[in-house]
Motif scaffolding. Structure first.
Motif, mmCIF file in Angstrom:
data_model
loop_
_atom_site.group_PDB
_atom_site.id
_atom_site.type_symbol
_atom_site.label_atom_id
_atom_site.label_comp_id
_atom_site.label_asym_id
_atom_site.label_seq_id
_atom_site.Cartn_x
_atom_site.Cartn_y
_atom_site.Cartn_z
ATOM 1 N N ARG A 99 0.817 -1.216 0.000
ATOM 2 C CA ARG A 99 0.000 0.000 0.000
ATOM 3 C C ARG A 99 0.854 1.272 0.000
ATOM 4 O O ARG A 99 0.443 2.301 0.527
ATOM 5 N N ARG A 103 -0.406 4.902 1.199
ATOM 6 C CA ARG A 103 0.174 5.424 2.442
ATOM 7 C C ARG A 103 0.771 6.812 2.208
ATOM 8 O O ARG A 103 0.665 7.700 3.066
ATOM 9 N N GLU A 106 -2.130 9.247 2.105
ATOM 10 C CA GLU A 106 -2.687 9.470 3.447
ATOM 11 C C GLU A 106 -1.777 10.355 4.289
ATOM 12 O O GLU A 106 -2.242 11.243 5.014
#
Length: 205
Positions: A99, A103, A106
């Motif tokens: 991910r 990540r 985010e």
């Protein structure tokens, strides 16, 4: 277009140089001021810090090791960040962090677009990016239509063809395909032999 380039390695050199040649304004920002100035002088760009590169660009290329991307980009809410990294476990040709692109989005708050990660850096250094009469396709994964438009324009500006590959959640599939293909290439396999031309009509039969 103004492009901030994070990093001073091969991808920063190859893509940054192509974008300068295509008429874009590029600012290189790496951890080493000396290396940033050296690369910038070589490709005809400006030089600064990583923070300068993030602030400068209409788009920012994260051309750093995958595990350093979050720190390199930092807080960049609303910025268009191009993630060209591949999170490869050393020597194993498997994903280390599935991910990674999500990540990065985010952590930074940026509009991350996964792109330019499918080909080896030496492909981006070739004189021409046209193969067998067709421009090189560059898959893009992202969630922001506006950010995708920016990256599509950058892809076209260097003579390539953007390929819509779905939302950012599919970036890990793109990375996995890349790692899989690299492992085959390293073993001497022609990856193209496994992907014959197929039309949607054929798949619906």
């Amino acid at each position: 277009m103004r492009i901030g380039v994070l990093g001073t390695g091969g991808m920063a050199d190859a893509l940054g140089g192509r974008w300068v040649a295509a008429g874009h304004e590029v600012l290189v920002g790496g951890r080493s001021p000396a290396r940033s100035r050296e690369l910038a002088a070589r490709i005809g760009a400006a030089a600064g810090s990583p923070a300068d590169a993030v602030e400068f660009g209409d788009a920012v290329l994260a051309a750093v090791p995958a595990d350093a991307a979050v720190d390199a980009v930092g807080s960049a809410p609303g910025r268009v960040v191009i993630d060209c990294t591949n999170s490869v476990a050393p020597g194993r040709f498997v994903l280390d962090e599935p991910r990674a692109a999500a990540r990065l989005a985010e952590a930074s708050g940026a509009h991350v677009v996964k792109a330019f990660n499918l080909c080896h850096v030496d492909v981006w250094r070739l004189p021409s990016l046209t193969f067998e009469g067709r421009p090189l396709g560059v898959p893009l994964c992202g969630d922001s239509p506006a950010a995708l438009d920016v990256v599509r324009a950058l892809v076209r500006s260097i003579g390539c063809a953007p390929v819509d590959a779905g939302p950012l959640a599919r970036a890990e599939l793109l990375e996995a395909a890349t790692v899989f293909a690299i492992g085959l290439w390293m073993g001497g396999t022609d990856v193209r032999s496994m992907f014959p031309p197929v039309t949607p009509e054929l798949l619906q039969r």
